[in-house]
Design a protein around this motif. Structure first.
Motif: not given
Length: 190
Positions: A50, A59, A64, A72
């Motif tokens: 991510y 992330q 995440k 994201e």
């Protein structure tokens, strides 16, 4: 009797904890990606990472994967050389030139009419990005694909214009290349 019941429960819990993991092994070609920060298996033929939508950084840790395509970018590295979006194309497709090197391919027999956005990504790689939601073609969520050597990148994101599509394609490619820039594109250097 209570001791036997408690002992039976304890034995059942211990045996459940000691059972081997049911996770399938990840394809050998994807193993090197698992050593990178934030990467996890996504089946035996893919790994997932991510990236933040505002900087493109990886992330890690809690949270995440809990965001949306507007916060994201979910990036998969998958095995295979054929892009799934290419299977959506047909003989009666309408090709719309959106300018700036972007074309939208709209199938005449598939609603909704959002279509697949095609453009040249990093190092001249073809990017096929299927719009999955949005009231207009300007703003929506997309699932993009880029073919690599024996595998492809597939990433989910929200975009509000052509600049977002190019930026996220660059970030996905840069992550894949681990920060190495193997090509020079004069058009991007300006």
């Amino acid at each position: 009797m209570q001791r036997l019941l408690a002992l039976a429960i304890l034995v059942a819990l211990m045996s459940a904890c000691s059972e081997p993991s049911l996770k399938r092994p990840v394809n050998e070609a994807l193993q090197p990606y698992l050593a990178r920060p934030g990467v996890e298996p996504a089946g035996e033929n893919a790994v997932v990472v991510y990236l933040t939508r505002n900087t493109g950084s990886v992330q890690e840790g809690r949270g995440k994967g809990a965001g949306t395509p507007w916060t994201e970018i979910r990036l998969l590295v998958r095995m295979g050389s054929q892009l799934p979006a290419a299977a959506l194309f047909g003989d009666s497709d309408k090709i719309i030139d959106e300018g700036d090197g972007f074309t939208r391919i709209v199938s005449g027999n598939r609603p909704p009419q959002r279509g697949v956005l095609r453009f040249s990504g990093p190092c001249g790689l073809e990017v096929l990005s299927t719009q999955s939601s949005g009231d207009t073609t300007e703003k929506g969520t997309y699932l993009a694909e880029m073919r690599m050597n024996g595998m492809f990148l597939q990433y989910l994101y929200g975009a509000e214009g052509h600049q977002d599509h190019r930026r996220y394609a660059d970030w996905a490619y840069n992550w894949y290349m681990n920060g190495r820039a193997p090509c020079f594109e004069p058009s991007r250097a300006q």
